[in-house]
Design an enzyme around this catalytic site. Structure first.
Site, mmCIF file in Angstrom:
data_model
loop_
_atom_site.group_PDB
_atom_site.id
_atom_site.type_symbol
_atom_site.label_atom_id
_atom_site.label_comp_id
_atom_site.label_asym_id
_atom_site.label_seq_id
_atom_site.Cartn_x
_atom_site.Cartn_y
_atom_site.Cartn_z
ATOM 1 N N LYS A 290 -5.568 -10.173 1.494
ATOM 2 C CA LYS A 290 -4.488 -9.478 2.378
ATOM 3 C C LYS A 290 -4.323 -10.252 3.558
ATOM 4 C CE LYS A 290 -4.483 -5.461 5.647
ATOM 5 N NZ LYS A 290 -5.285 -4.405 6.350
ATOM 6 N N GLU A 294 -1.280 -6.105 9.214
ATOM 7 C CA GLU A 294 -1.817 -5.519 10.398
ATOM 8 C C GLU A 294 -2.743 -6.534 11.197
ATOM 9 O OE1 GLU A 294 -2.251 -1.180 8.381
ATOM 10 O OE2 GLU A 294 -3.552 -2.578 7.678
ATOM 11 N N ARG A 339 9.509 1.003 7.587
ATOM 12 C CA ARG A 339 8.433 0.374 6.816
ATOM 13 C C ARG A 339 8.377 0.519 5.240
ATOM 14 N NH1 ARG A 339 2.343 2.376 8.765
ATOM 15 N NH2 ARG A 339 1.451 2.075 6.708
ATOM 16 N N LYS A 363 0.876 -1.007 -3.499
ATOM 17 C CA LYS A 363 0.187 0.448 -3.596
ATOM 18 C C LYS A 363 1.470 1.144 -4.260
ATOM 19 C CE LYS A 363 -2.070 -0.171 0.916
ATOM 20 N NZ LYS A 363 -2.485 0.719 2.125
ATOM 21 N N ASP A 368 1.974 4.263 2.594
ATOM 22 C CA ASP A 368 0.380 3.869 2.807
ATOM 23 C C ASP A 368 -0.622 5.191 2.197
ATOM 24 O OD1 ASP A 368 -1.989 2.978 3.112
ATOM 25 O OD2 ASP A 368 -1.963 3.329 5.422
ATOM 26 N N GLU A 396 -8.268 8.858 2.001
ATOM 27 C CA GLU A 396 -8.120 8.559 3.625
ATOM 28 C C GLU A 396 -7.221 9.701 4.125
ATOM 29 O OE1 GLU A 396 -6.270 4.879 6.195
ATOM 30 O OE2 GLU A 396 -6.607 4.449 4.066
#
Length: 702
Positions: A290, A294, A339, A363, A368, A396
């Site tokens: 990654k 972020e 985004r 993804k 997300d 999540e």
């Protein structure tokens, strides 16, 4: 007579104890139907192997344990027991008729000369075949006239563990980390073997064992020795270890003044470190990265591209069999941007520049892991780059460990989506299995939901999502319903009526969850930080795309994010055929309506109701459907293990309470914009918006 009595007593004693869920779907309990049990037993008298491979030994031992538990008989293991009948023969064959159509991990199970033959080109294939045979017995299928083959659709079938060195798990909802780093390498927790068995049984062959927000500590000799010990446990089950790495490691560990991927000293550091890793883990799977996401470091810190960073690591991996997996989850803090487009915009110019050893992990959706997202626009748009899938098994945004949400339909919805990259039938599944563009590597990864809880996953039904991920990574053509039927029979009950009720609950659970949280294509309205519970009013955060208002765009006119060109042109990233599916608000599926359109509150939808009315109806119906799940579960009390029943019963009570929380929070908040009455016969919430907002404050105090 004495033997049968011993078997019966063993069965009674075993089932007298409560089931804590630790055995997952590998419950080798004695089959209750004596006729069925005897029928299987008559076909299985011995196990024969023709190899010294540790993986073959694993397969034979698993069969022996399974047969003893399920059939109540001890079955011996012998080597090359030719000429006998009534056995299960495990065979590695390079050119036999049974294996000609098999891939490396594929297997064939056939009835031959009075035996059941499990054959494959590799030891791992034999292991997967052994688990398939056991699954057939556990689910009551016939073993007569066996003749079938099975090949995995995807080569690398991986769990991504977001586990940290201090024992915490990022987005983990089932206790602390299962990896006990303070005890390794000198003590091997028995759960590692149970974990390996569970993964092998569903075809998972890779595990990245630490958080993608990686600590450089995992590349030190101290931790490589620990990782090597874990790899030694997983290897006999056909599982290879991957390590998530911090891009700044050459500076953090190597004392260099840069981590620039084009710097010769940096490249040498990674080459040397990769060589060192292989001393501890000879079959090292590779790196997961990654970067520039972020706040994580990456090649862009030095004016380089994602391809520059990935290719530097692939150069280090070139002498070895492993690969580099580079995550595409990247986005910038732009209040005027979208985004939805970020990963596509950053990676599209790089298509064709990544080394063949690099897999770009994308993804399933562009934001997300939302409960329902359109498939990521990168799929079908990168013909020269190997793309892998990243699903999230841990829930999540889907109720974490308190809401029953079966995720196989969500996984399938994405995999079955048509990108139209090469015309009709160019599904996402064909992109990520490499077949659409003839890529040699392929990957499906799932963010794991495992932890230290006795049942591994917190909510007993969350086990089904781990199981479903593995089964779909092996064969994405399996139906969600078929997978649910298997899992229920192997974990919950053999009672057919109860099985049907549980299957219905599971198949309805995702639509129910979406109804009371994110109906009509709303997204990203959860509580800040913890990502639990509703917070649609969130307007201030560390960056704009961490707020709720950034996504729902509610105002006095309507609701939704216009991505057809007025606010964002994100829809244009898809092929024209996909644009036509979602581009017209009058024809767009209601499940994706507010992903792509800002719709007036008063607009009539295909249901005959206005947007406001439909929004309210769905929120309210979601709550009512949770109540129906409670009733259905209560009706099965006599058929479910007491501990499991009470565990789920309690969590369903929490789910009902929190479904009401979501409903009231969202209906009351959006009402401040619509200014419209809640449609009859729905009863308005008894609490005020301010009262609901205080619930979020209480949650933050926990």
């Amino acid at each position: 007579m004495l033997k049968k009595l011993v078997i019966l007593l063993t069965f009674i004693m075993f089932n007298a104890a409560a089931d804590d869920g630790s055995r997952l779907w590998l419950k080798y309990d004695l089959l209750k139907d004596a006729r069925q049990r005897d029928g299987y037993a008559s076909l299985i008298k011995y196990i024969s192997i023709n190899s010294d491979s540790p993986i073959i030994a694993t397969a034979a031992n698993e069969l022996q344990m399974g047969f003893e538990g399920l059939l109540g008989k001890k079955v011996s293991i012998s080597k090359n027991a030719s000429g006998k009948t009534g056995g299960v023969v495990l065979e590695i064959s390079a050119d036999g008729a049974n294996v000609q159509s098999l891939m490396d991990d594929g297997f064939a199970i056939t009835a031959q000369k009075g035996n059941i033959l499990i054959s494959a080109k590799t030891p791992s294939g034999v292991l997967y075949g052994a688990f398939e045979l056991l699954r057939n017995i556990q689910t009551g299928k016939s073993l007569s006239n066996l003749a079938f083959t099975s090949n995995p659709k995807v080569k690398i079938r991986m769990l991504n563990h977001w586990d940290n060195a201090n024992g915490t798990v990022e987005r983990g909802y089932a206790g602390s980390s299962m990896w006990k780093w303070t005890e390794l390498p000198f003590r091997i927790d028995p759960r590692y073997i149970q974990y390996a068995r569970a993964n092998a049984s569903i075809g998972i062959n890779a595990a990245s064992i630490n958080n993608v927000n990686a600590s450089s500590r995992f590349l030190t000799a101290e931790y490589l020795e620990k990782i090597g010990a874990v790899a030694d446990v997983l290897r006999p089950y056909g599982i290879r270890v991957f390590i998530s790495v911090n891009f700044r490691s050459p500076r953090t560990l190597g004392g260099l003044d840069t981590s620039d991927p084009l710097d010769s000293n940096v490249r040498k550091w990674w080459n040397d470190k990769t060589k060192e890793i292989h001393k501890y883990v000879p079959d090292f799977g590779g790196f997961l990265v990654k970067a520039n996401s972020e706040g994580e470091p990456g090649p862009q810190d030095y004016g380089r591209t994602h391809a520059d960073g990935a290719n530097m690591l692939s150069e280090a991996m070139r002498p070895y069999k492993g690969v580099v997996i580079w995550r595409a989850f990247v986005y910038k803090a732009d209040p005027n941007g979208d985004r939805f487009k970020e990963a596509y915009d950053q990676f599209k110019p790089l298509d064709g520049t990544f080394d063949p050893k690099v897999i770009v992990q994308v993804k399933n959706g562009p934001i997300d892991f939302m409960p329902r997202e359109p498939f990521h626009p990168m799929f079908g748009a990168f013909p020269k780059t190997t793309l892998g899938m990243e699903f999230q098994i841990t829930q999540e945004y889907l109720g974490q460990s308190t809401h029953l949400t079966y995720l196989a339909p969500m996984f399938k919805e994405c995999l079955d989506s048509d990108t139209y990259a090469k015309g009709k039938g160019s599904t996402v599944a064909k992109v990520i299995d490499g077949s659409l563009e003839s890529h040699q590597n392929s990957l499906m990864a799932g963010v794991a939901n495992t932890g230290s809880d006795a049942n591994w996953t917190g909510h007993p039904f969350n086990q089904a999502n781990w199981y479903a991920f593995g089964r779909l990574a092996w064969d994405y053509t399996l139906s969600s319903e078929q997978i649910a039927i298997e899992w229920i029979a192997m974990t919950m009950t053999k009672n057919k009526i109860a099985q049907d009720k549980i299957r219905t609950m599971m198949m309805q659970s995702l639509p129910i969850y979406v109804s009371y949280t994110y109906p009509l294509g709303t997204a990203h309205m959860m509580g800040e930080g913890h990502h639990y519970g509703p917070e649609p009013w969130l307007a201030k955060s560390g960056r704009p795309d961490w707020t709720s208002v950034y996504y729902h765009r509610a105002d006095s006119v309507g609701l939704g994010f216009d991505r057809t060109g007025k606010v964002s042109n994100a829809l244009s990233l898809y092929k024209p055929e996909v644009q036509r599916q979602w581009g017209n608000a009058d024809e767009c599926s209601l499940d994706y309506l507010l992903w792509f359109h800002h719709v007036p509150w008063t607009k009539k939808l295909s249901t005959g109701r206005t947007l406001w009315e439909e929004l309210c109806v769905r929120y309210y119906d979601g709550v009512e459907q949770v109540k129906k799940m409670q009733v259905a579960w209560e009706s099965m009390k006599s058929e479910i293990d007491k501990e499991t029943f009470e565990n789920v019963e309690g969590r369903l009570k929490i789910q009902k309470k929190e479904a009401l929380w979501w409903r009231d929070a969202c209906v009351l908040y959006f009402n401040t914009y619509s200014k419209m009455l809640i449609p009859s016969p729905l009863v308005p919430p008894t609490r005020t918006l301010d009262e609901v907002k205080k619930l979020v404050e209480i949650y933050h105090l926990r």
